[in-house]
Design an enzyme around this catalytic site. Structure first.
Site, PDB file in Angstrom:
ATOM      1  N   ILE A  33       3.479  45.892  76.850  1.00 22.99           N
ATOM      2  CA  ILE A  33       3.218  45.775  75.019  1.00 22.99           C
ATOM      3  C   ILE A  33       2.949  47.210  75.020  1.00 22.99           C
ATOM      4  O   ILE A  33       3.120  47.210  73.076  1.00 22.99           O
ATOM      5  CB  ILE A  33       3.162  44.665  74.678  1.00 22.99           C
ATOM      6  CG1 ILE A  33       1.970  44.625  75.024  1.00 22.99           C
ATOM      7  CG2 ILE A  33       4.122  43.680  75.089  1.00 22.99           C
ATOM      8  CD1 ILE A  33       1.356  43.221  74.238  1.00 22.99           C
ATOM      9  N   LYS A  34       1.946  47.535  75.243  1.00 19.57           N
ATOM     10  CA  LYS A  34       0.816  48.852  75.290  1.00 19.57           C
ATOM     11  C   LYS A  34       0.483  48.987  73.668  1.00 19.57           C
ATOM     12  O   LYS A  34       0.492  49.832  72.769  1.00 19.57           O
ATOM     13  CB  LYS A  34       1.149  49.916  75.027  1.00 19.57           C
ATOM     14  CG  LYS A  34       1.536  50.508  76.434  1.00 19.57           C
ATOM     15  CD  LYS A  34       1.806  52.067  77.036  1.00 19.57           C
ATOM     16  CE  LYS A  34       2.006  52.477  78.684  1.00 19.57           C
ATOM     17  NZ  LYS A  34       2.902  51.800  78.769  1.00 19.57           N
ATOM     18  N   ARG A  35       0.109  47.385  72.697  1.00 21.38           N
ATOM     19  CA  ARG A  35      -0.374  46.626  71.734  1.00 21.38           C
ATOM     20  C   ARG A  35      -2.072  47.574  71.333  1.00 21.38           C
ATOM     21  O   ARG A  35      -2.907  47.692  72.007  1.00 21.38           O
ATOM     22  CB  ARG A  35      -0.106  45.854  71.297  1.00 21.38           C
ATOM     23  CG  ARG A  35       1.314  45.344  71.575  1.00 21.38           C
ATOM     24  CD  ARG A  35       2.610  45.940  70.992  1.00 21.38           C
ATOM     25  NE  ARG A  35       3.084  45.382  70.196  1.00 21.38           N
ATOM     26  CZ  ARG A  35       4.603  44.763  71.281  1.00 21.38           C
ATOM     27  NH1 ARG A  35       4.279  46.558  71.695  1.00 21.38           N
ATOM     28  NH2 ARG A  35       5.648  44.757  70.434  1.00 21.38           N
TER      29      ARG A  35
END
Lengths: 288, 288
Positions: free
Chosen positions: B96-98
């Site tokens: 998700i690379k949030r």
């Protein structure tokens, strides 16, 4: 260019970007009883706020994290909120801070500039480099879309990377700011700003004046007003000739009703009052 | 600690992390006709691949962008895929690379470590600093969850920031790698690695050997095998004593069927073959 639409809206309605970071705990009890389904409660709360503030704010920033937190139902509320903002002719900023490359970034662009989650502007994270921005550019050029790329934020952790000094004496945020502004030169609006803007947190006056001067083609999304501590006079430094940025406030507006005895019955009315006070507060600070 | 579970799974099944970056165009025509609803088509395709590869891969990485691209239905397929991976007892990495802070990051943590989108590991983006990682740590400590933070990637754009030189002669990725490893020391597993890992793209052998040495407590999520050009011998450099990392491949496995005349009828079988070839390829490279 979408940035011209945002610029002229600010000329007409002021600088407030109303952050719909709607946590379920922000919604009054009576309203939750009226809308027992979480997606309906979140959307109807947002709708009530939007209906009351349309003429007082420049745009709405919807923080997707608050909806992802509630899974598919939360994202249904996110979808309905963005669709409603579009229906009433307002501008939306989807605060998604996505950052990925090539095909993956194309999929994010498709996901947030088309379909269920279509918005006007997205926020993006530049850590992986400019090829994490490029897949969105076709939408900027041909589909009236825009973006705000993280440049410098005002959280304590900004010291961990954004403020770190580079070999050439600049800081990481200077480098990113310059790269994003240069990229944006190909997507300039008639207002003198690019549709590729930057997220620039509100810190001290000296940093603000310098950034405004160096990034004079970059439109700013400025978080940190009110609840996060920023004041109108600090914010005004980032607004060149009275425009060039929108100023976000979320809790300060959404929760204004809590400051009034029995305010929960008219939460949207108090949100409107808070938005108007903020708008006028900023306009006064600019005139000085 | 969740990292011990991943470590022992690798000991038993090898280093393959199967990337379910499932684009609708990857799904054979006959399968789309069998499942005309997009969410069902995406999920059933993933399910068929999972069923065939369970004993040959260490974990599954689900790239959420491919599902966000299809809106609510796409995210329903994402939800069903993660739930199915859990049902069959496999480990999931939600790519998700949030990257966001305070309350917003708490909401992301809740959204991806609980409820509809619950996974075992998330990927995170460190641009805003360590306070964008902290809200996830309670889950790491108390809920058997883990994460991989972006450190250094192998895309051309990595030169724009990750490779930039700092005043102290290190590069941005060295600084981030050190900070993340230090944070991870409080979350060490018995296997000698932390549940706070790093995303480290596969580049050249010299860089790889140095990173493996400096970040010797950090478990690596290594993208870039196959379709993105990395070879087993390059990957092996990042695996200390034969473990310490998982290697992701997506298209190379999902689309293996396209290399075979009529392969689309048994797409999952060819995915299995490709996964096994990759697994053995890496194991051989490690033995050397």
């Amino acid at each position: 260019m979408i940035i011209d639409k945002l610029y002229s809206t600010i000329e007409a309605k002021g600088h407030v970007c109303l952050g719909l970071d709607t946590d379920i705990t922000y919604i009054p009890k009576w309203f939750l009883e009226k809308y027992p389904e979480i997606d309906e409660a979140l959307f109807q709360f947002n709708k009530a706020i939007i209906d009351e503030t349309l003429d007082a704010v420049a745009c709405y920033k919807v923080q997707i994290a608050y909806y992802e937190a509630y899974g598919l139902k939360g994202l249904n509320a996110y979808h309905k909120t963005l669709r409603y903002i579009k229906e009433v002719g307002a501008l939306s900023i989807a605060d998604i801070k996505r950052g990925d490359i090539s095909k993956t970034a194309e999929m994010y662009a498709k996901g947030h500039f088309e379909g269920d989650f279509e918005c006007d502007f997205v926020t993006l994270n530049p850590y992986m480099g400019l090829d994490s921005i490029e897949p969105y550019l076709d939408y900027v050029k041909n589909k009236e879309k825009g973006m705000f790329v993280l440049v410098r934020t005002s959280n304590p952790g900004a010291q961990d990377l954004e403020y770190v000094e580079l070999k050439d004496d600049r800081r990481v945020y200077d480098l990113i700011g310059e790269k994003i502004q240069n990229l944006g030169l190909n997507y300039m609006g008639e207002c003198g700003y690019s549709s590729i803007g930057g997220v620039v947190g509100c810190t001290n006056v000296n940093e603000g004046a310098l950034m405004r001067e160096e990034l004079n083609k970059m439109f700013f999304l400025i978080p940190g007003y009110g609840a996060q501590g920023g004041a109108a006079k600090d914010v005004a430094v980032y607004l060149k000739n009275g425009n060039g940025g929108v100023v976000n406030s979320s809790r300060g507006i959404l929760l204004a009703y809590k400051k009034v005895e029995g305010g929960e019955l008219n939460f949207a009315k108090y949100a409107r009052e808070a938005a108007i006070i903020m708008r006028d507060d900023i306009l006064k600070a600019i005139e000085k």
